[in-house]
Write a protein that holds these residues in place. Sequence first.
Motif, PDB file in Angstrom:
ATOM      1  N   LEU A   1       0.831  -1.215   0.000  1.00  0.00           N
ATOM      2  CA  LEU A   1       0.000   0.000   0.000  1.00  0.00           C
ATOM      3  C   LEU A   1       0.859   1.257   0.000  1.00  0.00           C
ATOM      4  CD1 LEU A   1      -2.960   0.948  -0.013  1.00  0.00           C
ATOM      5  CD2 LEU A   1      -2.616   1.455   2.403  1.00  0.00           C
ATOM      6  N   LEU A   2       1.894   1.268   0.869  1.00  0.00           N
ATOM      7  CA  LEU A   2       2.712   2.488   0.967  1.00  0.00           C
ATOM      8  C   LEU A   2       3.462   2.750  -0.337  1.00  0.00           C
ATOM      9  CD1 LEU A   2       4.028   2.315   4.647  1.00  0.00           C
ATOM     10  CD2 LEU A   2       2.177   3.704   3.719  1.00  0.00           C
ATOM     11  N   GLU A   3       3.954   1.691  -0.939  1.00  0.00           N
ATOM     12  CA  GLU A   3       4.666   1.868  -2.207  1.00  0.00           C
ATOM     13  C   GLU A   3       3.727   2.456  -3.272  1.00  0.00           C
ATOM     14  OE1 GLU A   3       6.569  -1.719  -3.675  1.00  0.00           O
ATOM     15  OE2 GLU A   3       6.956  -0.787  -5.630  1.00  0.00           O
ATOM     16  N   THR A   4       2.529   1.888  -3.345  1.00  0.00           N
ATOM     17  CA  THR A   4       1.560   2.387  -4.337  1.00  0.00           C
ATOM     18  C   THR A   4       1.165   3.828  -4.026  1.00  0.00           C
ATOM     19  OG1 THR A   4       0.693   0.135  -4.330  1.00  0.00           O
ATOM     20  CG2 THR A   4      -0.538   1.759  -5.598  1.00  0.00           C
ATOM     21  N   ALA A   5       0.948   4.109  -2.734  1.00  0.00           N
ATOM     22  CA  ALA A   5       0.508   5.454  -2.335  1.00  0.00           C
ATOM     23  C   ALA A   5       1.530   6.501  -2.775  1.00  0.00           C
ATOM     24  CB  ALA A   5       0.291   5.504  -0.821  1.00  0.00           C
ATOM     25  N   HIS A   6       2.801   6.243  -2.508  1.00  0.00           N
ATOM     26  CA  HIS A   6       3.833   7.217  -2.887  1.00  0.00           C
ATOM     27  C   HIS A   6       3.873   7.387  -4.404  1.00  0.00           C
ATOM     28  CE1 HIS A   6       5.557   8.348   0.938  1.00  0.00           C
ATOM     29  NE2 HIS A   6       5.407   7.096   1.342  1.00  0.00           N
ATOM     30  N   ALA A   7       3.731   6.271  -5.124  1.00  0.00           N
ATOM     31  CA  ALA A   7       3.805   6.346  -6.587  1.00  0.00           C
ATOM     32  C   ALA A   7       2.635   7.146  -7.165  1.00  0.00           C
ATOM     33  CB  ALA A   7       3.833   4.938  -7.176  1.00  0.00           C
ATOM     34  N   VAL A   8       1.429   6.907  -6.672  1.00  0.00           N
ATOM     35  CA  VAL A   8       0.282   7.622  -7.269  1.00  0.00           C
ATOM     36  C   VAL A   8       0.267   9.090  -6.857  1.00  0.00           C
ATOM     37  CG1 VAL A   8      -1.105   5.515  -7.547  1.00  0.00           C
ATOM     38  CG2 VAL A   8      -1.485   6.958  -5.536  1.00  0.00           C
ATOM     39  N   LYS A   9       0.753   9.346  -5.653  1.00  0.00           N
ATOM     40  CA  LYS A   9       0.847  10.741  -5.198  1.00  0.00           C
ATOM     41  C   LYS A   9       1.824  11.512  -6.101  1.00  0.00           C
ATOM     42  CE  LYS A   9       1.301  14.367  -2.493  1.00  0.00           C
ATOM     43  NZ  LYS A   9       0.324  15.275  -1.995  1.00  0.00           N
ATOM     44  N   GLU A  10       2.950  10.898  -6.316  1.00  0.00           N
ATOM     45  CA  GLU A  10       4.011  11.478  -7.145  1.00  0.00           C
ATOM     46  C   GLU A  10       3.514  11.784  -8.569  1.00  0.00           C
ATOM     47  OE1 GLU A  10       7.571  11.610  -6.831  1.00  0.00           O
ATOM     48  OE2 GLU A  10       7.846  11.841  -9.011  1.00  0.00           O
ATOM     49  N   ALA A  11       2.633  10.910  -9.068  1.00  0.00           N
ATOM     50  CA  ALA A  11       2.102  11.103 -10.429  1.00  0.00           C
ATOM     51  C   ALA A  11       0.936  12.087 -10.476  1.00  0.00           C
ATOM     52  CB  ALA A  11       1.675   9.757 -11.001  1.00  0.00           C
ATOM     53  N   GLY A  12       0.414  12.488  -9.283  1.00  0.00           N
ATOM     54  CA  GLY A  12      -0.617  13.529  -9.277  1.00  0.00           C
ATOM     55  C   GLY A  12      -1.987  13.124  -8.773  1.00  0.00           C
ATOM     56  N   ALA A  13      -2.137  11.894  -8.286  1.00  0.00           N
ATOM     57  CA  ALA A  13      -3.443  11.522  -7.716  1.00  0.00           C
ATOM     58  C   ALA A  13      -3.696  12.353  -6.459  1.00  0.00           C
ATOM     59  CB  ALA A  13      -3.458  10.029  -7.371  1.00  0.00           C
TER      60      ALA A  13
ATOM     61  N   LYS B   1       1.742   6.891 -14.405  1.00  0.00           N
ATOM     62  CA  LYS B   1       2.370   8.216 -14.580  1.00  0.00           C
ATOM     63  C   LYS B   1       2.163   8.715 -16.016  1.00  0.00           C
ATOM     64  CE  LYS B   1       6.731  10.408 -13.166  1.00  0.00           C
ATOM     65  NZ  LYS B   1       6.634  11.564 -13.912  1.00  0.00           N
ATOM     66  N   VAL B   2       2.365   7.814 -16.965  1.00  0.00           N
ATOM     67  CA  VAL B   2       2.167   8.192 -18.375  1.00  0.00           C
ATOM     68  C   VAL B   2       0.709   8.626 -18.590  1.00  0.00           C
ATOM     69  CG1 VAL B   2       2.124   7.292 -20.746  1.00  0.00           C
ATOM     70  CG2 VAL B   2       4.023   6.707 -19.220  1.00  0.00           C
ATOM     71  N   MET B   3      -0.210   7.845 -18.025  1.00  0.00           N
ATOM     72  CA  MET B   3      -1.623   8.194 -18.185  1.00  0.00           C
ATOM     73  C   MET B   3      -1.915   9.574 -17.601  1.00  0.00           C
ATOM     74  SD  MET B   3      -5.111   6.388 -16.810  1.00  0.00           S
ATOM     75  CE  MET B   3      -5.061   7.111 -15.177  1.00  0.00           C
ATOM     76  N   MET B   4      -1.356   9.859 -16.432  1.00  0.00           N
ATOM     77  CA  MET B   4      -1.624  11.150 -15.787  1.00  0.00           C
ATOM     78  C   MET B   4      -1.089  12.308 -16.637  1.00  0.00           C
ATOM     79  SD  MET B   4      -3.403  10.693 -13.084  1.00  0.00           S
ATOM     80  CE  MET B   4      -3.183  11.976 -11.850  1.00  0.00           C
ATOM     81  N   GLU B   5       0.053  12.099 -17.270  1.00  0.00           N
ATOM     82  CA  GLU B   5       0.598  13.167 -18.124  1.00  0.00           C
ATOM     83  C   GLU B   5      -0.326  13.417 -19.319  1.00  0.00           C
ATOM     84  OE1 GLU B   5       5.148  12.155 -16.754  1.00  0.00           O
ATOM     85  OE2 GLU B   5       4.504  11.594 -18.779  1.00  0.00           O
ATOM     86  N   GLU B   6      -0.811  12.320 -19.884  1.00  0.00           N
ATOM     87  CA  GLU B   6      -1.752  12.439 -21.019  1.00  0.00           C
ATOM     88  C   GLU B   6      -3.044  13.131 -20.577  1.00  0.00           C
ATOM     89  OE1 GLU B   6      -1.866  10.630 -24.299  1.00  0.00           O
ATOM     90  OE2 GLU B   6       0.305  10.764 -24.102  1.00  0.00           O
ATOM     91  N   LEU B   7      -3.530  12.717 -19.408  1.00  0.00           N
ATOM     92  CA  LEU B   7      -4.792  13.290 -18.922  1.00  0.00           C
ATOM     93  C   LEU B   7      -4.641  14.770 -18.611  1.00  0.00           C
ATOM     94  CD1 LEU B   7      -6.162  10.507 -16.510  1.00  0.00           C
ATOM     95  CD2 LEU B   7      -6.848  10.974 -18.861  1.00  0.00           C
TER      96      LEU B   7
END
Length: 342
Positions: free
Chosen positions: A110-122, A320-326
């Motif tokens: 969970l923590l790994e995913t949380a940091h990754a999605v936060k970093e990408a802009g969630a 991350k790629v999806m967030m940049e596109e969005l």
Amino acid sequence: MIIVLKRGSGEAEVQEITTRLMEEGFKVHLSQGVEKTIIGAVGDRTRLQSLDLEALPWVEKVVPILAPYKLVSREFQPADSTIKIGHHEIGGSEVHVMAGPCAVESRSQLLETAHAVKEAGATFLRGGAFKPRTSPYSFQGLEEEGLRYLAEAREETGLLIITEVVDVRDVQLVAAYADVLQIGARNMQNFFLLKEVAKVNKPVLLKRGPSATLEEWMMAAEYLMDGGNYNVMFCERGIRTFETYTRNTLDLSMVPALHALSHLPVIVDPSHGTGRWQLVQPMAKAALAAGADGLIVEVHPQPDKAVSDGKQSLTPPNFKVMMEELARLSAALDRPLKGVEG
Ligand code: PEP
Ligand code: MN
């Protein structure tokens, strides 16, 4: 029925009508817009005549709402509802992405995913601690332990937490940890759960039942609002059709349909809506183009090892790629993506 008050009507006028309506057994709901004040009254329409509200000088008109859903309808509240959650607002000028694993599997996952999605802009972290599974032999969730990991992830990242509540007995427990309560597709018409969730002062994401019509879905939202919880978001997550290539058929026409009929925000879940991670990004874009107020997306650090829904989960780099596109798309739509520079 709605009672539209004339411009400039104040609290005293609202109070007088409210008192009269309540004396006649009506349930009263107030919608205070910038332009207009509307009083929604739900009850026995035949008792209305004796009240003769149109005779009051500050009443502009009394209009029956013919649809079975009342509080959820645009007639009751013409302006879009915005839902304030922490320092975010859903249904406003920006769109939001909620992301995370299908299920909370472990603290490190969970923590790994949380940091990754936060970093990408969630802006929100999703993750089920109670899992409604088709098979009783499948992983059922970490329950309170999972909720504790979600709270820890919020502490660490600042992401707000959205998680599903599946049972009336767990409403208080889940509400003690979550920022948003998710009602899953399988529970959309669990009216006793809806009534319990309505009593809690937490926003609700109401997923569409796999075979629910628009009207049934709106009536489920009506249960929440009638029970006193006005902070409701719809979530289109696909419906059951004859197609088997996709897990569900994502019915994006619901986004503009709901926006026309209701003032509540609409979120789209392209993960459950397709069941295939390759289709998530294109359908996420389509959802924003259709006017969705946000997305909820499954992300897992190792989708092939996920205990549930790995096939539809994005890896952090793909997310991350999806967030940049969005972000580019939402800037073009004039609806910036919160959390990402356009
Ligand atoms: C989920 O969000 O993981 C989930 C179970 O979704 P749904 O209720 O839409 O099937
Ligand atoms: Mn899932």
